[in-house]
Design a protein around this motif. Structure first.
Motif, mmCIF file in Angstrom:
data_model
loop_
_atom_site.group_PDB
_atom_site.id
_atom_site.type_symbol
_atom_site.label_atom_id
_atom_site.label_comp_id
_atom_site.label_asym_id
_atom_site.label_seq_id
_atom_site.Cartn_x
_atom_site.Cartn_y
_atom_site.Cartn_z
ATOM 1 N N ARG A 172 0.821 -1.216 0.000
ATOM 2 C CA ARG A 172 0.000 0.000 0.000
ATOM 3 C C ARG A 172 0.855 1.265 0.000
ATOM 4 O O ARG A 172 0.543 2.237 -0.683
ATOM 5 C CB ARG A 172 -0.940 0.001 1.202
ATOM 6 N N GLU A 207 -4.259 -5.783 -3.217
ATOM 7 C CA GLU A 207 -4.071 -4.617 -2.339
ATOM 8 C C GLU A 207 -4.039 -3.313 -3.136
ATOM 9 O O GLU A 207 -4.562 -2.301 -2.689
ATOM 10 C CB GLU A 207 -2.773 -4.773 -1.514
ATOM 11 N N LYS A 210 -7.572 -2.492 -4.034
ATOM 12 C CA LYS A 210 -8.320 -1.994 -2.868
ATOM 13 C C LYS A 210 -7.961 -0.524 -2.580
ATOM 14 O O LYS A 210 -8.838 0.321 -2.384
ATOM 15 C CB LYS A 210 -7.958 -2.860 -1.651
ATOM 16 N N LEU A 211 -6.677 -0.237 -2.562
ATOM 17 C CA LEU A 211 -6.236 1.132 -2.270
ATOM 18 C C LEU A 211 -6.779 2.102 -3.317
ATOM 19 O O LEU A 211 -7.233 3.210 -2.996
ATOM 20 C CB LEU A 211 -4.707 1.189 -2.237
ATOM 21 N N ALA A 213 -9.499 1.792 -5.086
ATOM 22 C CA ALA A 213 -10.951 1.989 -4.880
ATOM 23 C C ALA A 213 -11.207 2.910 -3.682
ATOM 24 O O ALA A 213 -12.107 3.752 -3.716
ATOM 25 C CB ALA A 213 -11.628 0.634 -4.667
ATOM 26 N N GLU A 214 -10.378 2.776 -2.658
ATOM 27 C CA GLU A 214 -10.576 3.589 -1.443
ATOM 28 C C GLU A 214 -10.223 5.053 -1.664
ATOM 29 O O GLU A 214 -10.950 5.935 -1.241
ATOM 30 C CB GLU A 214 -9.655 3.076 -0.313
ATOM 31 N N SER A 215 -9.088 5.306 -2.328
ATOM 32 C CA SER A 215 -8.548 6.676 -2.269
ATOM 33 C C SER A 215 -8.124 7.294 -3.604
ATOM 34 O O SER A 215 -7.806 8.481 -3.637
ATOM 35 C CB SER A 215 -7.313 6.709 -1.357
ATOM 36 N N GLN A 217 -9.562 6.885 -7.022
ATOM 37 C CA GLN A 217 -10.374 6.546 -8.196
ATOM 38 C C GLN A 217 -10.218 7.542 -9.341
ATOM 39 O O GLN A 217 -10.578 7.251 -10.485
ATOM 40 C CB GLN A 217 -11.836 6.440 -7.788
#
Ligand code: NAD
Length: 370
Positions: A172, A207, A210-211, A213-215, A217
């Motif tokens: 990450r 990972e 995921k990162l 999608a979270e922060s 995009q």
């Protein structure tokens, strides 16, 4: 302006001090003309530190590096120290700097300047305007993973083992560096692994996804297998903006990307650590090349990789994008004007020394800032 930028200069061995000397001209110029003043300190590392203090880097120099906002590093090493055990050689100094400063993200830009387009082994239309940034994870992966070693099997054969290991946090934090960089560039990240055959690669892919999608995009993300990436770098390198990858693949792909530009004397790099509570990141900037003992002392080394490492420092440690661009523009102009050090010499151009190249950059900066 207050001297609030703590900069540690570490010239090192061989051509390190020669190319650093030319950067000092640019630092002086910035002081005079841009009213940017650095709180400058100098430290020994490498062979010169062995000769002076009996160790490739002293604890005091390490402490200076830890306290600095940025370290500007030349190069270390040379035949004089080659017979020493590994942990006492000059190179142990830079390895300790990278390790103790926890510099986990290695940034290697591959930029093709118009004036040097013929230095690439690829056709001009493939590399013209190329500007790729490789972000290589530098402190994890197979170069550090356990178990490792060579053992002897019961039947007398020997077995060599290295282990590719990545954790969520390691993935990450380096992916975040790549996404942040892409935001300031063309907004595209390629994440590179071998998720088709390696569990560590699968974790890497999950990972990063995921990162993203979270922060992140707003940044375009594509995944690519490392073997395909190697092929695509040579086939169509301009499709890439930022590439993020692990230590092993990054080692190979960054050298491949670097050579698209054709010249070791032109390649800068940055190595970044994690931001602290105040947002400050430990950082070290250095040319990709080594101490070049074969040409040391002759005054013919190309100082531009060192110069461009300094401009990366302005951009990534001090948020001085405009000044970084000024230095890059000066480099372009001087090359377009036909000056060349021996390593990038082309027919019809003027071969100049390290010093003349440094002076020409400062003259060009004067013109650009007029
Ligand atoms: P090198 O990068 O020093 O030199 C390779 C070749 O490129 C040489 O022919 C050299 O003359 C040429 N070259 C390199 N930089 C140049 C420049 N700025 N201008 C003109 N020509 C340039 O690699 P090497 O010869 O494999 O290693 C020499 C020493 O440097 C060794 O002791 C090695 O361990 C050390 N090294 C240090 C670092 C570092 O400090 N980070 C990195 C690589 C190698």
């Amino acid at each position: 302006m207050a001297a609030n930028k703590k900069l540690l200069v570490v010239p090192g061995d061989g051509i390190g001090p020669e190319v650093m000397h030319e950067v000092r001209r640019v630092i002086d110029w910035m002081d005079r003309r841009r009213h940017v003043s650095f709180d400058l300190a100098e430290a020994l590392c490498g062979g010169i530190a062995i000769d002076t203090h009996g160790t490739p880097i002293t604890d005091a120099a390490m402490a200076q590096a830890m306290a600095a906002d940025a370290v500007l590093f030349g190069a270390v090493g040379g035949p004089k120290w080659e017979k020493l055990p590994f942990d006492q050689r000059p190179e142990a100094g830079i390895l300790r700097l990278r390790k103790d400063m926890d510099l986990f993200a290695n940034l290697r830009p591959a930029t093709v300047l118009d004036a040097l387009i013929d230095a690439s082994t690829l056709r001009p239309e493939i590399v013209r305007g190329l500007d790729v940034m490789i972000v290589r994870e530098l402190t994890g992966g197979i170069y550090f993973g356990e178990p490792r070693g060579i053992t002897t099997l019961p039947d007398g054969q020997r077995k060599g083992i290295n282990t590719e290991v990545y954790t969520t946090n390691e993935i990450r934090r380096v992916a975040a560096v790549a996404f942040e960089l892409a935001r300031k560039r063309r907004g595209k990240v390629h994440s590179v692994e071998k998720a088709n055959v390696m569990e560590s690669g699968l974790l890497w892919r999950e990972e990063v996804t995921k990162l993203h999608a979270e922060s992140y995009q707003d940044v375009e993300l594509q995944h690519m297998y490392a073997d395909n990436c190697a092929m695509q770098l040579v086939r169509n390198p301009k499709q890439f903006d930022v590439i993020v990858t692990g230590n092993l693949f990054g080692d190979i792909l960054s050298d491949c990307a670097a050579m698209l530009t054709g010249s070791l004397g032109m390649l800068p790099s940055a190595s970044l650590g994690a931001p602290d509570a105040s947002g400050r990141r430990r950082a070290l900037y250095e040319p990709v090349h080594g101490s070049a003992p074969d040409i040391a002392g002759k005054g013919i080394a190309n100082p531009l990789a060192m110069m461009l490492s300094f401009s990366m420092m302005l951009r990534y440690s001090f948020d001085m994008d405009e000044d970084a661009k000024l230095i890059e523009a000066a480099v372009q102009k001087v090359l377009a004007g036909g000056l060349r050090t021996a390593d990038i010499m082309q027919p019809g151009m003027a071969k100049v020394s390290t010093q003349v190249m440094g002076e020409a950059i400062v003259r060009e900066l004067d013109k650009l800032a007029a």
